[in-house]
Design an enzyme around this catalytic site. Structure first.
Site, PDB file in Angstrom:
ATOM      1  N   GLU A 173      -8.040  -0.242  -4.792  1.00  0.00           N
ATOM      2  CA  GLU A 173      -7.614  -0.288  -3.401  1.00  0.00           C
ATOM      3  C   GLU A 173      -8.850  -0.193  -2.527  1.00  0.00           C
ATOM      4  OE1 GLU A 173      -4.424  -0.585  -2.576  1.00  0.00           O
ATOM      5  OE2 GLU A 173      -3.950  -0.613  -4.703  1.00  0.00           O
ATOM      6  N   ASN A 193       0.839  -1.208   0.000  1.00  0.00           N
ATOM      7  CA  ASN A 193       0.000   0.000   0.000  1.00  0.00           C
ATOM      8  C   ASN A 193       0.864   1.245   0.000  1.00  0.00           C
ATOM      9  OD1 ASN A 193      -2.807  -1.233   0.612  1.00  0.00           O
ATOM     10  ND2 ASN A 193      -1.454  -2.144   2.156  1.00  0.00           N
TER      11      ASN A 193
HETATM   12  P1  ADP Z   1      -7.055  -4.087  -1.360  1.00  0.00           P
HETATM   13  O1  ADP Z   1      -6.209  -3.085  -2.055  1.00  0.00           O
HETATM   14  O2  ADP Z   1      -8.473  -4.048  -1.746  1.00  0.00           O
HETATM   15  O3  ADP Z   1      -6.819  -4.087   0.124  1.00  0.00           O
HETATM   16  P2  ADP Z   1      -5.703  -6.664  -1.324  1.00  0.00           P
HETATM   17  O4  ADP Z   1      -4.800  -7.173  -2.358  1.00  0.00           O
HETATM   18  O5  ADP Z   1      -5.086  -6.296  -0.035  1.00  0.00           O
HETATM   19  O6  ADP Z   1      -6.535  -5.476  -1.947  1.00  0.00           O
HETATM   20  O7  ADP Z   1      -6.831  -7.759  -1.061  1.00  0.00           O
HETATM   21  C1  ADP Z   1      -7.817  -7.596  -0.089  1.00  0.00           C
HETATM   22  C2  ADP Z   1      -7.876  -8.783   0.834  1.00  0.00           C
HETATM   23  O8  ADP Z   1      -8.109  -9.966   0.077  1.00  0.00           O
HETATM   24  C3  ADP Z   1      -6.594  -9.062   1.583  1.00  0.00           C
HETATM   25  O9  ADP Z   1      -6.521  -8.306   2.763  1.00  0.00           O
HETATM   26  C4  ADP Z   1      -6.689 -10.556   1.841  1.00  0.00           C
HETATM   27  O10 ADP Z   1      -7.529 -10.814   2.954  1.00  0.00           O
HETATM   28  C5  ADP Z   1      -7.394 -11.069   0.596  1.00  0.00           C
HETATM   29  N1  ADP Z   1      -6.401 -11.504  -0.404  1.00  0.00           N
HETATM   30  C6  ADP Z   1      -5.809 -10.737  -1.340  1.00  0.00           C
HETATM   31  N2  ADP Z   1      -4.922 -11.426  -2.080  1.00  0.00           N
HETATM   32  C7  ADP Z   1      -4.943 -12.679  -1.601  1.00  0.00           C
HETATM   33  C8  ADP Z   1      -4.262 -13.903  -1.965  1.00  0.00           C
HETATM   34  N3  ADP Z   1      -3.385 -13.930  -2.965  1.00  0.00           N
HETATM   35  N4  ADP Z   1      -4.553 -15.006  -1.250  1.00  0.00           N
HETATM   36  C9  ADP Z   1      -5.455 -14.993  -0.237  1.00  0.00           C
HETATM   37  N5  ADP Z   1      -6.126 -13.882   0.137  1.00  0.00           N
HETATM   38  C10 ADP Z   1      -5.884 -12.734  -0.528  1.00  0.00           C
HETATM   39 MG    MG Z   2      -5.234  -4.653   1.184  1.00  0.00          MG
END
Ligand code: ADP
Ligand code: MG
Length: 481
Positions: A371, A147
């Site tokens: 995000e 982030n």
């Molecule tokens: P955002 O920018 O919306 O926060 P993230 O990539 O952090 O996007 O994804 C949101 C949530 O989805 C994460 O906090 C996690 O709980 C779940 N998540 C994201 N990527 C993965 C992954 N590769 N495997 C398992 N859970 C995931």
């Molecule tokens: Mg996230």
């Protein structure tokens, strides 16, 4: 899917009466120390309610925690370099820009500002790198995302360990407190804002927090203000929405951003990371004005672009890390925290990724350039979405990521309005490490790791956004495996 399980820090379940008593104590502690949020259903500025939290600190392997902490400076520098590599950003984002209007709007501002001549060479990053433990194959952290804008929960997460320590003492486990790491995320993040303010160097200038129309997560923003005001009484902080910035600010002939006849030194975005936060052209115009100005932006728009999912995926491609970190061991250490990340561009490798995901959708997460939680697709939805957009350029706006399967832990999640006592449930935890960086293209002035957060969700929930009501705030209890 068999998931491994960590033992909880104390034997569970707790006996009913003791559990009910300790939850009441924890709730009062939380309310009285700002582990809180505004109520979405019955919103009023006169009250906060408890933020969802986990009663006892959740286990996390010490070696992996330390690894994440140690890597933060490397990752800060990596993202700083990515943000300042115009060719890499352009090349990486080009396909997504054609189909994703939001990223395209941000990118357009970046190009415009660059062409006009950048008025402020320094950027401030208050970053957070997020991890899940990968089980059962290897007991290792894998990066979920990085982030670069509005990285939240530094403040509340700094308050939380004291609550967990209090609860452990109440239950007769004071001796376990030594396994809870210090967390100074709030003061660390604020030190970044203060340092940027001092580098700006204009007496009487102010700091500006860019906020949402309604800030439910108010504790996590106000604590920054309180902390800065306490440390540096000379720094006055304004909170404004993008719309208010459009109405109330101007650029003077020196490109200084003026607000109430004062020069703005630092702009800290706690909003501006998702399309809904730009409902009209005014918000975009406000963003452009800020980016054109001499104010030090946290993040500058190129930091925000470096934090896109597409960039994360591109960094996993062969040779990408070496471009920024060299061919030595450091690149290897960073690669080690990556899980499978695949482009869905309209080419051979994108086609292969589509095939792979269709064959076994449960293994993957499909992520758009967004995000703030709630945008990703999982399981059957991955398949459905890919079938739908397989022959459309739209798919270039997504990346495909291997799904990380974290180990389980049992715990009690305390929620506002939730049952007392809550059931003992299977949970999984996501670790976030905070970093601060300040620098220009050619010089990094500061780069440090400043603290952590742990966010825990029900094991069967796809996502765990705390503000979205799915996750709960937590503290790590370090395990020596
Ligand atoms: P955002 O920018 O919306 O926060 P993230 O990539 O952090 O996007 O994804 C949101 C949530 O989805 C994460 O906090 C996690 O709980 C779940 N998540 C994201 N990527 C993965 C992954 N590769 N495997 C398992 N859970 C995931
Ligand atoms: Mg996230």
């Amino acid at each position: 899917m068999s998931q491994a399980r960590f033992t909880s820090c104390i034997p569970l379940p707790l006996e009913h009466k003791s559990l009910v008593g300790v939850i009441e104590k924890a709730k009062d502690w939380a309310l009285m120390h700002g582990v809180g949020m505004r109520d979405r259903k019955n919103f009023t500025k006169d009250a906060i309610q408890i933020a969802p939290f986990v009663l006892l600190p959740s286990p996390f392997p010490r070696t992996e925690f330390n690894k994440a902490v140690e890597l933060q400076q490397v990752l800060n520098e990596l993202m700083h370099k990515v943000a300042h590599d115009d060719d890499f950003l352009e090349h990486t984002l080009q396909n997504a820009l054609q189909v994703d209007e939001f990223t395209a709007n941000l990118y357009e501002i970046w190009v415009k500002v660059r062409n006009e001549g950048i008025a402020q060479k320094l950027s401030l990053g208050l970053f957070r790198s997020d991890y899940l433990m990968q089980e059962p194959d290897v007991n290792k952290i894998k990066q979920v995302e990085f982030n670069t804008i509005a990285s939240s929960f530094g403040a509340i997460s700094s308050n939380l360990p004291a609550m967990n320590r209090y609860i452990l003492r109440q239950l007769g486990y004071a001796d376990l407190i030594k396994n809870m790491p210090e967390n100074k995320a709030l003061s660390g993040l604020c030190s970044g804002i203060i340092e940027a303010y001092d580098l700006f160097g204009v007496t009487g200038s102010v700091a500006l927090f860019v906020v949402e129309e309604v800030s439910y997560n108010i504790c996590d923003q106000r604590f920054h203000e309180f902390e800065i005001s306490e440390t540096r009484p000379d720094i006055i902080i304004y909170r404004k929405t993008l719309n208010e910035i459009f109405e109330e600010t101007s650029l003077n002939d020196k490109k200084q951003l003026m607000l109430d006849d004062k020069v703005v030194a630092v702009v800290y975005y706690r909003s501006g990371y998702e399309p809904a936060q730009y409902p009209t052209q005014k918000e975009w115009d406000a963003r452009l004005r800020v980016e054109r100005s001499t104010a030090i932006k946290c993040p500058s728009i190129h930091y925000q672009l470096a934090g896109t999912k597409k960039v994360q995926q591109a960094l996993a491609a062969p040779g990408a890390l070496e471009r920024f970190l060299g061919a030595g061991a450091i690149s290897g250490r960073v690669r080690d925290i990556f899980t499978g990340l695949y482009s869905l561009d309209f080419d051979d490798s994108g086609e292969k990724a589509v095939e792979m995901a269709l064959a076994d959708a449960e293994r993957f997460v499909l992520k758009p350039q967004r995000e703030g939680g709630g945008n990703n697709l999982y399981g059957a939805d991955v398949r459905e979405a890919l079938l739908k957009m397989r022959h459309s350029r739209e798919r270039a706006a997504y990346i495909l990521m291997e799904r990380i399967l974290p180990p389980l832990v049992s715990g009690y999640v305390v929620r506002p309005g939730g049952p007392v006592p809550p059931p003992l449930t299977d949970l999984v935890s996501e670790l976030g490490i905070f970093g601060v960086i300040i620098g220009s293209k050619n010089k990094i002035y500061s780069n440090r790791q400043v603290g952590h957060m742990l966010r825990t969700k029900l094991a069967d929930a796809d996502e765990g956004g705390v503000a979205a009501g799915l996750g709960a705030l937590d503290s790590p209890y370090l395990l020596d495996l």
